[in-house]
Design an enzyme around this catalytic site. Structure first.
Site, PDB file in Angstrom:
ATOM      1  N   HIS A  74      -2.351   3.289   9.927  1.00  0.00           N
ATOM      2  CA  HIS A  74      -0.908   3.412   9.790  1.00  0.00           C
ATOM      3  C   HIS A  74      -0.209   2.310  10.579  1.00  0.00           C
ATOM      4  CE1 HIS A  74       3.035   5.163  11.290  1.00  0.00           C
ATOM      5  NE2 HIS A  74       3.207   5.054   9.988  1.00  0.00           N
ATOM      6  N   SER A  75       0.680   1.576   9.927  1.00  0.00           N
ATOM      7  CA  SER A  75       1.512   0.581  10.590  1.00  0.00           C
ATOM      8  C   SER A  75       0.629  -0.416  11.357  1.00  0.00           C
ATOM      9  CB  SER A  75       2.512   1.312  11.495  1.00  0.00           C
ATOM     10  OG  SER A  75       3.583   0.498  11.863  1.00  0.00           O
TER      11      SER A  75
END
Length: 247
Positions: free
Chosen positions: A80-81
């Site tokens: 994520h990210s």
């Protein structure tokens, strides 16, 4: 349905710890997966390990060590990210078949030599945001609401965000030729209800569907695992239950 013993490694974004995946773990297990929520060095419950030499390579090693300790094979990595950079680095070290699938969740898509500063639209702003905590350069915790978190979750996320080790955003990522051969690559982009990207990782130019990538949109804030955990689990199940043949 997923195959038996299907490990999914959940790698959080900047300032987050493994805690951010809490709402997804039970539902993933209920669907037959074996999820592992990683906390990277210097963050979350490992914030006491923050040190000047904690960089992107440290975080890649965190995940590699966990995979080795748990004796996992055929893993699906969900980055994520900022965690997408870590997931790519882990894939480059282990390669196929140790890594079955690489899922970028509202994340940058790196190429060899990229760092967070070079690959993100707001990279030039990061040096101005740098501060020092106990002699260590960090990026201060961001705004949970700006990450698309709502309601009671805003206070929960805000108090758990950690200063993020600055060296991680300047470390270049080494991705040698053939690093992702045989690994299925998937991109999940978080969008608002108006169809606009919520997070800062919206550059889709490197998502190459002609090379076998699969691409999905999830109506959610940037912190999808908090904002829309059930929808995220449903989408991960859809992605993982359908095996793609990679040449």
């Amino acid at each position: 349905m997923p195959t038996q013993d299907h490990p999914i490694i959940l790698i959080p974004g900047a300032q987050h710890g493994g805690w951010c995946w809490r709402k997804t773990l039970g539902p993933l297990r209920a669907r037959g997966y074996d999820p592992y929520a990683v906390t990277l060095t210097g963050l979350g419950e490992r914030a006491h390990l923050l040190a000047p030499d904690v960089d992107l390579d440290t975080h890649i090693t965190d995940v590699l060590q966990m995979i080795e300790a748990e004796e996992l094979t055929g893993v699906t990595l969900v980055g994520h990210s900022y965690g997408g950079m870590v997931a790519a680095g882990v894939t480059a070290r282990l390669r196929h078949p140790a890594v079955r699938r690489l899922i970028y969740l509202d994340s940058p898509v790196p190429v060899d030599g990229d760092s967070i500063i070079s690959v993100t639209p707001f990279g030039k702003q990061l040096p101005r945001m740098r501060t020092v905590v106990d002699g260590v350069g960090v990026l201060p915790p961001g705004d949970a609401a700006a990450m698309g978190v709502h309601g009671d979750d805003v206070a929960w996320v805000q108090r758990r965000l950690s200063p993020h080790p600055y060296a991680t955003v300047t470390t270049p990522l080494h991705l040698p030729d053939g690093w992702n051969d045989g690994v299925e690559q998937v991109y999940i982009r978080c969008v608002t209800g108006h169809g606009q990207e919520h997070g800062p990782w919206a550059d889709m130019s490197r998502v190459d569907t002609s090379a076998g990538w699969r691409s999905f949109e999830l109506r959610s804030g940037h912190d999808a695992m908090v904002d829309q955990p059930d929808k995220l689990v449903e989408l991960l199940d859809e992605v993982c239950a359908t095996e793609e043949v990679i040449a």
